[in-house]
Design a protein around this motif. Structure first.
Motif, PDB file in Angstrom:
ATOM      1  N   LEU A  47       0.321  -0.950   0.217  1.00  0.00           N
ATOM      2  CA  LEU A  47       0.414   0.271  -0.157  1.00  0.00           C
ATOM      3  C   LEU A  47       0.934   1.123  -0.208  1.00  0.00           C
ATOM      4  N   ALA A  48       2.039   1.146   1.018  1.00  0.00           N
ATOM      5  CA  ALA A  48       2.739   2.182   0.899  1.00  0.00           C
ATOM      6  C   ALA A  48       3.441   2.279  -0.771  1.00  0.00           C
ATOM      7  N   LEU A  49       3.804   1.656  -1.190  1.00  0.00           N
ATOM      8  CA  LEU A  49       4.419   2.147  -2.729  1.00  0.00           C
ATOM      9  C   LEU A  49       3.162   2.278  -3.849  1.00  0.00           C
ATOM     10  N   THR A  50       2.275   1.280  -3.961  1.00  0.00           N
ATOM     11  CA  THR A  50       1.552   2.108  -4.475  1.00  0.00           C
ATOM     12  C   THR A  50       0.654   2.735  -4.388  1.00  0.00           C
ATOM     13  N   LEU A  51       0.327   3.747  -3.676  1.00  0.00           N
ATOM     14  CA  LEU A  51      -0.261   4.789  -2.581  1.00  0.00           C
ATOM     15  C   LEU A  51       0.606   6.287  -2.850  1.00  0.00           C
ATOM     16  N   GLU A  52       2.030   6.222  -2.920  1.00  0.00           N
ATOM     17  CA  GLU A  52       2.917   6.729  -2.934  1.00  0.00           C
ATOM     18  C   GLU A  52       2.031   8.264  -4.580  1.00  0.00           C
ATOM     19  N   GLY A  53       2.070   8.910  -3.665  1.00  0.00           N
ATOM     20  CA  GLY A  53       1.688  10.551  -4.932  1.00  0.00           C
ATOM     21  C   GLY A  53       1.669  11.772  -4.374  1.00  0.00           C
ATOM     22  N   GLU A  54       1.260  12.038  -5.317  1.00  0.00           N
ATOM     23  CA  GLU A  54       0.839  13.746  -4.811  1.00  0.00           C
ATOM     24  C   GLU A  54      -0.965  13.836  -4.195  1.00  0.00           C
ATOM     25  N   TYR A  55      -0.217  14.341  -2.507  1.00  0.00           N
ATOM     26  CA  TYR A  55      -1.867  14.200  -1.327  1.00  0.00           C
ATOM     27  C   TYR A  55      -2.093  16.005  -1.845  1.00  0.00           C
ATOM     28  N   GLY A  56      -3.065  16.376  -1.259  1.00  0.00           N
ATOM     29  CA  GLY A  56      -3.491  17.662  -0.747  1.00  0.00           C
ATOM     30  C   GLY A  56      -4.783  17.648   0.302  1.00  0.00           C
ATOM     31  N   THR A  57      -5.499  18.715  -0.010  1.00  0.00           N
ATOM     32  CA  THR A  57      -6.725  18.744   0.426  1.00  0.00           C
ATOM     33  C   THR A  57      -7.992  17.359   0.342  1.00  0.00           C
ATOM     34  N   PRO A  58      -9.009  17.188   0.545  1.00  0.00           N
ATOM     35  CA  PRO A  58      -9.822  16.724   0.378  1.00  0.00           C
ATOM     36  C   PRO A  58     -10.445  17.394  -1.421  1.00  0.00           C
ATOM     37  N   GLY A  59     -10.897  18.149  -0.958  1.00  0.00           N
ATOM     38  CA  GLY A  59     -10.749  19.445  -2.283  1.00  0.00           C
ATOM     39  C   GLY A  59     -10.170  19.310  -3.213  1.00  0.00           C
ATOM     40  N   GLN A  60      -9.068  19.439  -3.449  1.00  0.00           N
ATOM     41  CA  GLN A  60      -7.920  19.139  -4.802  1.00  0.00           C
ATOM     42  C   GLN A  60      -7.638  18.625  -5.220  1.00  0.00           C
ATOM     43  N   MET A  61      -8.142  16.779  -4.024  1.00  0.00           N
ATOM     44  CA  MET A  61      -7.627  15.725  -4.696  1.00  0.00           C
ATOM     45  C   MET A  61      -9.292  15.446  -5.753  1.00  0.00           C
ATOM     46  N   ALA A  62     -10.102  15.684  -5.044  1.00  0.00           N
ATOM     47  CA  ALA A  62     -11.221  14.951  -5.301  1.00  0.00           C
ATOM     48  C   ALA A  62     -11.347  16.287  -7.332  1.00  0.00           C
ATOM     49  N   GLY A  63     -10.831  17.390  -7.211  1.00  0.00           N
ATOM     50  CA  GLY A  63     -11.003  17.806  -8.548  1.00  0.00           C
ATOM     51  C   GLY A  63     -10.144  17.321  -9.207  1.00  0.00           C
ATOM     52  N   ARG A  64      -8.819  17.055  -8.734  1.00  0.00           N
ATOM     53  CA  ARG A  64      -7.721  16.456  -9.830  1.00  0.00           C
ATOM     54  C   ARG A  64      -8.388  15.826 -10.799  1.00  0.00           C
ATOM     55  N   ALA A  65      -8.860  14.696  -9.224  1.00  0.00           N
ATOM     56  CA  ALA A  65     -10.094  13.575  -9.935  1.00  0.00           C
ATOM     57  C   ALA A  65     -11.053  13.586 -11.808  1.00  0.00           C
ATOM     58  N   LEU A  66     -11.753  14.993 -10.993  1.00  0.00           N
ATOM     59  CA  LEU A  66     -12.670  14.819 -12.314  1.00  0.00           C
ATOM     60  C   LEU A  66     -12.492  15.537 -12.978  1.00  0.00           C
ATOM     61  N   THR A  67     -10.907  16.552 -13.208  1.00  0.00           N
ATOM     62  CA  THR A  67     -10.226  16.357 -14.421  1.00  0.00           C
ATOM     63  C   THR A  67      -9.615  15.869 -14.883  1.00  0.00           C
ATOM     64  N   ARG A  68      -9.016  14.613 -14.127  1.00  0.00           N
ATOM     65  CA  ARG A  68      -8.388  13.016 -14.805  1.00  0.00           C
ATOM     66  C   ARG A  68      -9.468  12.822 -15.810  1.00  0.00           C
ATOM     67  N   ILE A  69     -10.736  12.530 -14.818  1.00  0.00           N
ATOM     68  CA  ILE A  69     -11.791  11.799 -15.336  1.00  0.00           C
ATOM     69  C   ILE A  69     -12.216  12.620 -16.431  1.00  0.00           C
ATOM     70  N   GLU A  70     -12.361  13.637 -16.991  1.00  0.00           N
ATOM     71  CA  GLU A  70     -13.400  14.327 -17.787  1.00  0.00           C
ATOM     72  C   GLU A  70     -11.805  14.598 -19.060  1.00  0.00           C
ATOM     73  N   THR A  71     -10.823  14.334 -18.514  1.00  0.00           N
ATOM     74  CA  THR A  71     -10.016  14.956 -19.966  1.00  0.00           C
ATOM     75  C   THR A  71      -8.785  13.407 -20.332  1.00  0.00           C
ATOM     76  N   GLY A  72      -9.136  12.335 -19.302  1.00  0.00           N
ATOM     77  CA  GLY A  72      -8.483  11.029 -19.435  1.00  0.00           C
ATOM     78  C   GLY A  72      -7.436  11.081 -19.605  1.00  0.00           C
ATOM     79  N   GLU A  73      -6.624  12.227 -18.438  1.00  0.00           N
ATOM     80  CA  GLU A  73      -5.156  12.731 -18.479  1.00  0.00           C
ATOM     81  C   GLU A  73      -4.713  11.390 -17.629  1.00  0.00           C
ATOM     82  N   GLY A  74      -3.555   9.733 -18.261  1.00  0.00           N
ATOM     83  CA  GLY A  74      -3.190   9.441 -17.075  1.00  0.00           C
ATOM     84  C   GLY A  74      -4.068   8.248 -16.618  1.00  0.00           C
ATOM     85  N   VAL A  75      -5.162   8.100 -17.280  1.00  0.00           N
ATOM     86  CA  VAL A  75      -6.741   6.479 -17.244  1.00  0.00           C
ATOM     87  C   VAL A  75      -6.720   6.126 -18.396  1.00  0.00           C
ATOM     88  N   ASN A  76      -5.999   4.865 -18.345  1.00  0.00           N
ATOM     89  CA  ASN A  76      -6.676   4.168 -19.371  1.00  0.00           C
ATOM     90  C   ASN A  76      -7.649   2.865 -18.896  1.00  0.00           C
TER      91      ASN A  76
END
Length: 182
Positions: A47-76
């Motif tokens: 879990l420590a290896l696979t969940l290493e990433g860029e953390y922020g506030t919950p709002g920032q992280m949710a916003g980043r996830a929504l943007t990635r879903i909309e744009t497909g950036e880094g999502v296959n």
């Protein structure tokens, strides 16, 4: 690949004293306790290896996830797309980390689940756990800026099922493995 193994070892060594203080396996004197400890250390490292990433506030992280879903950036979400690209542009290191690594790192997950808990030995339960943890990890990676890939999910699932299969084969040769089960 060596860097991942070193990181994993460091994480396990960092978690080991906590596990020893909490569980005190020397007092329980059961082989299962040591196997459970090895499994817990593995899961912590995974879990420590696979969940290493860029953390922020919950709002920032949710916003980043929504943007990635909309744009497909880094999502296959197309099965076997990444795997076929790895094969097409053959590179030993990339192949080792992305294909072999994604399978091998989940073998202990599948093996440990059926070794430690008899109730997990039903194929449907194995499949659910083999899919559940990788799906949780890939979902979390969406929020922390890591790549999200259905092929990782397929490879992790394969590794986990392979681990359960290895246990099944070994158990036929060594029925004593059941002493680790509850």
């Amino acid at each position: 690949m060596v860097l991942y193994i070193i990181k994993f070892g460091v994480i396990v060594l960092a978690v080991l004293p906590v596990w020893l203080l909490v569980r005190r396996p020397w007092k329980r004197k059961q082989p299962r306790e040591w196997a459970l400890g090895a499994f817990a250390l593995f899961v912590a490292g995974l879990l420590a290896l696979t969940l290493e990433g860029e953390y922020g506030t919950p709002g920032q992280m949710a916003g980043r996830a929504l943007t990635r879903i909309e744009t497909g950036e880094g999502v296959n979400v197309v099965p076997f797309r990444a795997i076929s690209q790895y094969m097409e542009h053959f590179n030993v290191e990339v192949l080792g980390i992305n294909l072999i690594g994604n399978i091998v790192m989940f073998i202990p997950w599948g093996f440990g689940l059926v070794l430690l808990w008899k109730k997990n030995r039903h194929p449907a339960v194995i499949a659910a756990f083999s899919l559940g943890l990788p799906l949780l990890i890939e979902t979390c990676q969406l929020f922390i800026g890591r790549s999200v890939d259905v092929d990782d999910l397929l490879l992790n699932f394969t590794g986990s099922c392979l681990g359960a299969g290895i246990f099944s084969v070994l158990r036929r040769k060594w029925p004593g493995l059941d002493r680790f089960s509850k």
